[in-house]
Design a protein around this motif. Structure first.
Motif, PDB file in Angstrom:
ATOM      1  N   ASP A  64       0.846  -1.185   0.000  1.00  0.00           N
ATOM      2  CA  ASP A  64       0.000   0.000   0.000  1.00  0.00           C
ATOM      3  C   ASP A  64       0.884   1.238   0.000  1.00  0.00           C
ATOM      4  O   ASP A  64       1.828   1.329   0.784  1.00  0.00           O
ATOM      5  N   ILE A  65       0.598   2.191  -0.859  1.00  0.00           N
ATOM      6  CA  ILE A  65       1.317   3.464  -0.906  1.00  0.00           C
ATOM      7  C   ILE A  65       0.301   4.575  -0.704  1.00  0.00           C
ATOM      8  O   ILE A  65      -0.728   4.606  -1.371  1.00  0.00           O
ATOM      9  N   GLN A  66       0.608   5.483   0.220  1.00  0.00           N
ATOM     10  CA  GLN A  66      -0.298   6.587   0.508  1.00  0.00           C
ATOM     11  C   GLN A  66       0.422   7.908   0.315  1.00  0.00           C
ATOM     12  O   GLN A  66       1.595   8.033   0.655  1.00  0.00           O
ATOM     13  N   ILE A  67      -0.280   8.900  -0.180  1.00  0.00           N
ATOM     14  CA  ILE A  67       0.256  10.247  -0.277  1.00  0.00           C
ATOM     15  C   ILE A  67      -0.325  11.026   0.896  1.00  0.00           C
ATOM     16  O   ILE A  67      -1.538  11.111   1.056  1.00  0.00           O
ATOM     17  N   VAL A  68       0.581  11.554   1.744  1.00  0.00           N
ATOM     18  CA  VAL A  68       0.168  12.285   2.936  1.00  0.00           C
ATOM     19  C   VAL A  68       0.815  13.658   2.896  1.00  0.00           C
ATOM     20  O   VAL A  68       2.033  13.777   2.895  1.00  0.00           O
ATOM     21  N   GLU A  69       0.005  14.685   2.870  1.00  0.00           N
ATOM     22  CA  GLU A  69       0.508  16.067   2.761  1.00  0.00           C
ATOM     23  C   GLU A  69       1.280  16.519   4.003  1.00  0.00           C
ATOM     24  O   GLU A  69       2.183  17.322   3.911  1.00  0.00           O
TER      25      GLU A  69
END
Length: 144
Positions: free
Chosen positions: A2-7
């Motif tokens: 799983d890859i998440q983009i977190v600001e």
């Protein structure tokens, strides 16, 4: 996977490993991630090179000098074997003799010898002898 983009992440990249328990496999994965962007400084003639540890076949100490071997280059590195062993510990490098540390990912085959040593053939065809003192640790690392 799983890859998440977190600001809100402070660093440009953050990796979190979620697991049931921390075992050798998890430690090895962590080591791969830590080693991902590192470089070793080496010299050949009067030129300085930056070598990715994954490109190194093995390190060797000869006459109080340490050399780094890739598939087609030999370069001198300022670090001693014990420093490299500490720096690269649990990062797929293991000592195979008093004077050599090998990248286990670059070993093509292993052949037991009559004198209880092991002959390692590297991916470039070069052969290294794993001394009896280090046979058990390499067997354990490779689960053989």
């Amino acid at each position: 996977m799983d890859i998440q983009i977190v600001e809100q992440v402070k660093e440009s990249l953050q990796v979190i490993i979620k697991c049931r328990k921390i075992d050798d496999e998890v430690r090895r994965l962590k080591s791969h991630i830590e080693l991902f962007d590192s470089k070793l400084q080496a010299r050949k003639e009067q030129e300085v090179f930056f070598v990715t540890p994954a490109d190194v076949l093995y390190f060797e100490s000869v006459d109080n000098r340490t050399y780094l071997y890739t598939e087609d280059e030999v370069m001198e590195i300022k670090k001693r074997l014990y420093e490299l062993e500490f720096l690269l510990s649990d990062k797929d490098f293991i000592r195979i003799s008093k004077s050599q540390i090998v990248n286990i990912n670059k070993i093509k085959s292993l052949k037991p010898e009559l004198n209880r040593t092991i002959l390692a053939t590297m991916c470039n065809g070069e052969r290294l002898s794993i001394s009896r003192k280090y046979v058990q640790s390499i067997r354990k690392m490779l689960s053989i």
